[in-house]
Design an enzyme around this catalytic site. Structure first.
Site, short mmCIF file in Angstrom:
data_model
loop_
_atom_site.label_atom_id
_atom_site.label_comp_id
_atom_site.label_asym_id
_atom_site.label_seq_id
_atom_site.Cartn_x
_atom_site.Cartn_y
_atom_site.Cartn_z
N GLY A 72 0.79 -1.22 0.00
CA GLY A 72 0.00 0.00 0.00
C GLY A 72 0.82 1.27 0.00
O GLY A 72 0.45 2.28 0.62
N CYS A 131 -0.51 1.58 -9.14
CA CYS A 131 -0.36 0.70 -7.98
C CYS A 131 -1.63 -0.10 -7.76
O CYS A 131 -2.71 0.48 -7.62
CB CYS A 131 -0.03 1.51 -6.73
SG CYS A 131 0.17 0.47 -5.26
#
Length: 304
Positions: A72, A131
């Protein structure tokens, strides 16, 4: 003697091997076990404007010939990376690095590009619009219009080459790559991790706290190869091919598909010496396939 040097948007690399962002950190731990100056370059950990704690744990799970990662974008933030990490890198890596800039808006990418662009040991800025472990990142990377605007605005604030790191989880990766090129990108990184999950058979509960995660490793190599091939046909700017590369043979295959340089991530996470071993094997494998100059094989598969 095999010529291993390649030119990546004006940056000359001694060989095409780049440690991909995420699994290499800032290179310090690896520099303690071998001289990382043998690398062509490395992309340091994805960096946001402000510090991030990342996703809750568990963040890691095994897959078949792969690994699920849901960090993350945990990082100390842009200011710390510039004032501390980049200065420290100069002590153990003499070449220019690739700054992986991870933003959630056009403004974020502009700030990151402007500030990383001022750093002497940054050779390329890699805009991470893809991402798989943050909701905003995936949304940005799936929109041709947003990728175009981000690239265009980032190019206004720096003279450093801009590469755009794409997601494989889109309908047409060639279209996204073309929008980045039209926005002024100097190169494309193809591509970020896929998205996957694992479930605990005893409880039925997803193993990853975030439920889904980026899936990387050997299992995704054929998919990554296909994406590099497709992007090469869509754009005329250089490509960093990433995804499941774990051998010198894989590197050559990626270059045949159209990559000028090849990023290696998960293989180095599993075996810290993987990149070193691949670099050492490259000349021997090149000789096996009668390759005299690595620059000459880029996009070879498109000639047939």
């Amino acid at each position: 003697m095999v010529k291993t040097k390649v030119n990546l948007a004006g940056l000359t690399l001694d060989n095409p091997i780049i440690a991909a962002s995420g699994t290499f950190g800032y290179g310090k731990e690896f520099s303690e076990i071998y001289d990382i100056n043998i690398l062509g370059s490395f992309a340091f950990k994805g960096t946001t404007v402000e510090p991030r704690k990342g996703n809750p744990v568990p963040r890691i799970a095994e897959g078949n010939d792969g690994i699920l990662l849901s960090v993350g974008l945990q990082n100390p933030g842009m200011e710390h990376v510039i004032s501390s990490e980049l200065k420290e890198i100069k002590g153990y890596f003499k070449k220019k690095v690739i700054a992986n800039a991870a933003g959630f808006s056009v403004e974020d990418f502009v700030i990151l590009s402007e500030n990383f662009g001022k750093q002497k040991n940054v050779g390329i800025i890699e805009l991470n619009v893809s991402c798989p472990n943050v909701k905003e990142g995936g949304i940005i990377g799936s929109s041709p219009e947003k990728v175009f605007n981000i690239t265009k605005e980032a190019k206004k604030v720096t003279d450093k080459p801009i590469f755009v790191k794409l997601s494989p989880c889109v309908t047409d990766i060639g279209e996204i790559a073309k929008s980045a090129e039209e926005g002024g990108a100097d190169g494309i990184t193809v591509a970020n991790a896929l998205t996957g999950m694992r479930i605990d058979l005893k409880t039925g509960k997803p193993i990853i706290a975030n439920k889904t995660a980026g899936y990387a490793g050997k299992a995704i190599f054929p998919i990554a190869l296909r994406n590099v091939y497709k992007v090469y046909e869509a754009v005329s700017i250089p490509i960093i091919g990433v995804g499941g590369v774990s051998s010198a043979e894989d590197v050559i295959e990626m270059m045949y598909a159209g990559a000028t340089a090849v990023g290696i991530g998960t293989a180095g996470l599993i075996n810290p010496f993987a990149l070193k071993e691949i670099i050492e094997e490259l000349p021997f494998v090149a000789e096996k396939y009668n390759i005299e100059d690595f620059s000459s094989i880029i996009g070879l598969s498109h000639r047939f």
